[in-house]
Design a protein around this motif. Structure first.
Motif, PDB file in Angstrom:
ATOM      1  N   GLY A 110      63.032  11.323 -15.236  1.00 27.02           N
ATOM      2  CA  GLY A 110      62.424  10.832 -14.003  1.00 27.02           C
ATOM      3  C   GLY A 110      63.097  11.414 -12.769  1.00 27.02           C
ATOM      4  O   GLY A 110      62.423  11.853 -11.825  1.00 27.02           O
ATOM      5  N   PHE A 111      64.415  11.442 -12.739  1.00 25.27           N
ATOM      6  CA  PHE A 111      65.129  12.025 -11.602  1.00 25.27           C
ATOM      7  C   PHE A 111      64.946  13.541 -11.571  1.00 25.27           C
ATOM      8  O   PHE A 111      64.896  14.141 -10.487  1.00 25.27           O
ATOM      9  N   PHE A 112      64.856  14.144 -12.724  1.00 24.16           N
ATOM     10  CA  PHE A 112      64.548  15.575 -12.835  1.00 24.16           C
ATOM     11  C   PHE A 112      63.208  15.870 -12.161  1.00 24.16           C
ATOM     12  O   PHE A 112      63.080  16.821 -11.385  1.00 24.16           O
ATOM     13  N   ALA A 113      62.209  15.028 -12.434  1.00 20.55           N
ATOM     14  CA  ALA A 113      60.879  15.200 -11.850  1.00 20.55           C
ATOM     15  C   ALA A 113      60.887  14.927 -10.352  1.00 20.55           C
ATOM     16  O   ALA A 113      60.255  15.651  -9.569  1.00 20.55           O
ATOM     17  N   ILE A 114      61.612  13.905  -9.922  1.00 23.72           N
ATOM     18  CA  ILE A 114      61.662  13.570  -8.496  1.00 23.72           C
ATOM     19  C   ILE A 114      62.227  14.737  -7.693  1.00 23.72           C
ATOM     20  O   ILE A 114      61.705  15.094  -6.634  1.00 23.72           O
ATOM     21  N   GLY A 115      63.289  15.351  -8.183  1.00 23.23           N
ATOM     22  CA  GLY A 115      63.852  16.492  -7.483  1.00 23.23           C
ATOM     23  C   GLY A 115      62.892  17.665  -7.411  1.00 23.23           C
ATOM     24  O   GLY A 115      62.763  18.318  -6.363  1.00 23.23           O
ATOM     25  N   ALA A 116      62.197  17.928  -8.523  1.00 23.25           N
ATOM     26  CA  ALA A 116      61.253  19.046  -8.549  1.00 23.25           C
ATOM     27  C   ALA A 116      60.099  18.806  -7.569  1.00 23.25           C
ATOM     28  O   ALA A 116      59.715  19.711  -6.803  1.00 23.25           O
ATOM     29  N   TYR A 117      59.546  17.601  -7.570  1.00 19.68           N
ATOM     30  CA  TYR A 117      58.421  17.295  -6.683  1.00 19.68           C
ATOM     31  C   TYR A 117      58.856  17.255  -5.224  1.00 19.68           C
ATOM     32  O   TYR A 117      58.123  17.731  -4.342  1.00 19.68           O
ATOM     33  N   SER A 148      72.269  10.928 -10.171  1.00 16.37           N
ATOM     34  CA  SER A 148      70.838  11.097  -9.900  1.00 16.37           C
ATOM     35  C   SER A 148      70.596  12.283  -8.973  1.00 16.37           C
ATOM     36  O   SER A 148      69.627  13.035  -9.148  1.00 16.37           O
ATOM     37  N   ALA A 149      71.472  12.471  -7.989  1.00 14.65           N
ATOM     38  CA  ALA A 149      71.337  13.608  -7.073  1.00 14.65           C
ATOM     39  C   ALA A 149      71.501  14.927  -7.817  1.00 14.65           C
ATOM     40  O   ALA A 149      70.783  15.905  -7.544  1.00 14.65           O
ATOM     41  N   ILE A 150      72.432  14.982  -8.767  1.00 17.52           N
ATOM     42  CA  ILE A 150      72.634  16.210  -9.554  1.00 17.52           C
ATOM     43  C   ILE A 150      71.400  16.506 -10.404  1.00 17.52           C
ATOM     44  O   ILE A 150      70.949  17.660 -10.504  1.00 17.52           O
ATOM     45  N   ALA A 151      70.822  15.471 -11.026  1.00 21.50           N
ATOM     46  CA  ALA A 151      69.616  15.665 -11.830  1.00 21.50           C
ATOM     47  C   ALA A 151      68.454  16.129 -10.959  1.00 21.50           C
ATOM     48  O   ALA A 151      67.645  16.986 -11.373  1.00 21.50           O
ATOM     49  N   ALA A 152      68.359  15.596  -9.737  1.00 19.64           N
ATOM     50  CA  ALA A 152      67.296  16.017  -8.824  1.00 19.64           C
ATOM     51  C   ALA A 152      67.483  17.470  -8.405  1.00 19.64           C
ATOM     52  O   ALA A 152      66.509  18.228  -8.271  1.00 19.64           O
ATOM     53  N   LEU A 153      68.728  17.894  -8.194  1.00 19.00           N
ATOM     54  CA  LEU A 153      68.999  19.294  -7.877  1.00 19.00           C
ATOM     55  C   LEU A 153      68.541  20.199  -9.019  1.00 19.00           C
ATOM     56  O   LEU A 153      67.948  21.261  -8.778  1.00 19.00           O
ATOM     57  N   ALA A 154      68.799  19.778 -10.258  1.00 21.74           N
ATOM     58  CA  ALA A 154      68.338  20.557 -11.414  1.00 21.74           C
ATOM     59  C   ALA A 154      66.815  20.678 -11.417  1.00 21.74           C
ATOM     60  O   ALA A 154      66.268  21.756 -11.688  1.00 21.74           O
ATOM     61  N   ALA A 169      77.483   2.015  -8.607  1.00 29.32           N
ATOM     62  CA  ALA A 169      76.384   2.496  -7.766  1.00 29.32           C
ATOM     63  C   ALA A 169      76.660   3.909  -7.272  1.00 29.32           C
ATOM     64  O   ALA A 169      75.758   4.757  -7.244  1.00 29.32           O
ATOM     65  N   GLU A 170      77.898   4.187  -6.893  1.00 23.35           N
ATOM     66  CA  GLU A 170      78.242   5.533  -6.428  1.00 23.35           C
ATOM     67  C   GLU A 170      78.084   6.553  -7.546  1.00 23.35           C
ATOM     68  O   GLU A 170      77.534   7.644  -7.326  1.00 23.35           O
ATOM     69  N   ALA A 171      78.542   6.218  -8.746  1.00 21.99           N
ATOM     70  CA  ALA A 171      78.432   7.144  -9.872  1.00 21.99           C
ATOM     71  C   ALA A 171      76.967   7.420 -10.213  1.00 21.99           C
ATOM     72  O   ALA A 171      76.574   8.575 -10.432  1.00 21.99           O
ATOM     73  N   PHE A 172      76.163   6.384 -10.250  1.00 24.39           N
ATOM     74  CA  PHE A 172      74.750   6.548 -10.596  1.00 24.39           C
ATOM     75  C   PHE A 172      74.027   7.348  -9.516  1.00 24.39           C
ATOM     76  O   PHE A 172      73.162   8.180  -9.813  1.00 24.39           O
ATOM     77  N   CYS A 173      74.378   7.108  -8.259  1.00 27.66           N
ATOM     78  CA  CYS A 173      73.753   7.832  -7.149  1.00 27.66           C
ATOM     79  C   CYS A 173      74.078   9.320  -7.211  1.00 27.66           C
ATOM     80  O   CYS A 173      73.183  10.165  -7.074  1.00 27.66           O
ATOM     81  N   ALA A 217      65.704  17.392  -1.998  1.00 26.94           N
ATOM     82  CA  ALA A 217      65.677  16.910  -3.384  1.00 26.94           C
ATOM     83  C   ALA A 217      66.941  16.123  -3.706  1.00 26.94           C
ATOM     84  O   ALA A 217      66.881  15.059  -4.343  1.00 26.94           O
ATOM     85  N   ILE A 218      68.101  16.628  -3.280  1.00 28.81           N
ATOM     86  CA  ILE A 218      69.366  15.932  -3.538  1.00 28.81           C
ATOM     87  C   ILE A 218      69.382  14.572  -2.860  1.00 28.81           C
ATOM     88  O   ILE A 218      69.771  13.552  -3.459  1.00 28.81           O
ATOM     89  N   ILE A 219      68.937  14.522  -1.598  1.00 27.83           N
ATOM     90  CA  ILE A 219      68.948  13.258  -0.848  1.00 27.83           C
ATOM     91  C   ILE A 219      67.975  12.254  -1.457  1.00 27.83           C
ATOM     92  O   ILE A 219      68.325  11.083  -1.666  1.00 27.83           O
ATOM     93  N   VAL A 220      66.758  12.708  -1.754  1.00 29.79           N
ATOM     94  CA  VAL A 220      65.758  11.800  -2.332  1.00 29.79           C
ATOM     95  C   VAL A 220      66.200  11.320  -3.706  1.00 29.79           C
ATOM     96  O   VAL A 220      66.101  10.130  -4.031  1.00 29.79           O
ATOM     97  N   GLY A 221      66.716  12.232  -4.542  1.00 25.40           N
ATOM     98  CA  GLY A 221      67.180  11.841  -5.869  1.00 25.40           C
ATOM     99  C   GLY A 221      68.308  10.834  -5.806  1.00 25.40           C
ATOM    100  O   GLY A 221      68.314   9.837  -6.539  1.00 25.40           O
ATOM    101  N   GLY A 222      69.275  11.073  -4.909  1.00 31.52           N
ATOM    102  CA  GLY A 222      70.380  10.129  -4.764  1.00 31.52           C
ATOM    103  C   GLY A 222      69.925   8.779  -4.259  1.00 31.52           C
ATOM    104  O   GLY A 222      70.388   7.730  -4.725  1.00 31.52           O
ATOM    105  N   ALA A 223      68.983   8.776  -3.283  1.00 31.39           N
ATOM    106  CA  ALA A 223      68.486   7.518  -2.739  1.00 31.39           C
ATOM    107  C   ALA A 223      67.723   6.712  -3.793  1.00 31.39           C
ATOM    108  O   ALA A 223      67.910   5.492  -3.920  1.00 31.39           O
ATOM    109  N   VAL A 224      66.872   7.396  -4.561  1.00 29.21           N
ATOM    110  CA  VAL A 224      66.130   6.691  -5.617  1.00 29.21           C
ATOM    111  C   VAL A 224      67.086   6.187  -6.696  1.00 29.21           C
ATOM    112  O   VAL A 224      66.940   5.075  -7.207  1.00 29.21           O
ATOM    113  N   GLY A 225      68.087   6.991  -7.029  1.00 27.74           N
ATOM    114  CA  GLY A 225      69.084   6.549  -8.002  1.00 27.74           C
ATOM    115  C   GLY A 225      69.820   5.318  -7.530  1.00 27.74           C
ATOM    116  O   GLY A 225      70.101   4.398  -8.321  1.00 27.74           O
TER     117      GLY A 225
END
Length: 299
Positions: free
Chosen positions: A38-45, A191-197, A184-188, A65-73
């Protein structure tokens, strides 16, 4: 043949980013994240929308993508703070499916099942091999930067605190650590790293669609991190490249068996991958690079 090898290396590098994301959330913080796709897809979109529809430069798309992925995470983590182990895994799995279903049906937002074609590429395609080699260089730099960041985090008190929370959350709380904030920091960050991918993947394939983000992606990354070592960034990276190499090798092994239909050949590949994981874990139960005990810092 060289183009194929470069393609496999690019995919392996993207998987290495996803594996480092999972290593941080699962291996270090103990948060079972089955919503990685899901975070992979969010970053791509996010990056595809910004660069294709709003004509933003690619670096800006990656940053978005990094900001949106981290925020959603962060939102997902806050909404599931009271859940642990299997319950957290189920919720994150559901989150990934929600992202995929929304991407498939909300045509006004994501283009629906047609996806977003024409995503700008990082290196001109008319360079031939240079396109794959240039993209590989960009993705490898991203892998190296994330690896360096994770090494610094693991060596810092922040990383030691996360290990303590993973081992016994109650004891860490008694010691005065804010377990909610650290998790929360670790998950955020993960999620940002997965969104970057995901963003890098979209700019490589020049196309983003819901079918690219099936739950099988999450399963593959769990296999990579489990085989490489789920508590060390180097293990996650090695596991990711080894997984892609093994998957591509099984593609040729399946073709050597006569009389198999394409569906049967695909199933045979999955069987071989599972057997390979069992073999690795029987020889190295804690992965190729197991966790090392950290010494207390010298005063």
């Amino acid at each position: 043949m060289l183009t194929y090898i470069l393609f496999a290396l690019v995919i392996g590098s993207i998987y290495a980013l996803l594996a480092q994301s999972l290593m941080l959330s699962w291996g270090l913080a103990g948060l079972v994240n089955l919503g990685l796709a899901g975070f992979f897809a969010i970053g791509a979109y996010a990056s595809a929308m910004a660069t294709t529809w709003h004509h933003a430069p690619i670096p800006a798309g990656l940053a978005i993508a990094i900001i949106v992925g981290g925020a959603v995470g962060l939102l997902v983590c806050i909404s599931t703070l009271k859940l642990r182990d299997d319950y957290l895994a189920i919720v994150t799995l559901g989150f990934a499916e929600v992202v995929r279903v929304v991407a498939s049906n909300e045509v006004w937002l994501t283009g629906g099942t047609d996806g977003i074609p024409g995503v700008p590429v990082m290196v001109p395609r008319d360079l031939g091999l240079g396109f794959h080699a240039g993209t590989l260089a960009v993705v490898v730099v991203a892998v190296a930067l994330v690896y360096g960041l994770q090494r610094r985090l693991l060596a810092a008190p922040w990383g030691r605190t996360l290990r303590a929370i993973r081992e016994d959350q109650t004891v860490a709380s008694v010691a005065g650590k804010s377990t909610v904030r650290f998790k929360a920091e670790a998950f955020c960050i993960a999620s940002a790293i997965a969104a970057l991918a995901g963003a890098l993947y979209g700019h490589y394939t020049s196309y983003v669609a819901p079918d690219q983000f099936q739950p099988l992606v999450t399963i593959y990354i769990f296999l990579a991190v489990t085989a490489g070592g789920n508590t060390r960034p180097a293990g996650a990276v090695i596991g990711a490249y080894a997984l892609v190499a093994f998957l591509e090798a099984t593609r040729f092994l399946a073709d050597l068996v006569p009389g198999l239909a394409p569906v049967q050949a695909a199933s045979l590949r999955e069987i071989i991958v599972g057997l390979g994981l069992l073999l690795v874990l029987s020889v190295r139960p804690n992965g190729i690079l197991p966790e090392r005990s950290q010494k207390a810092p010298a005063r």
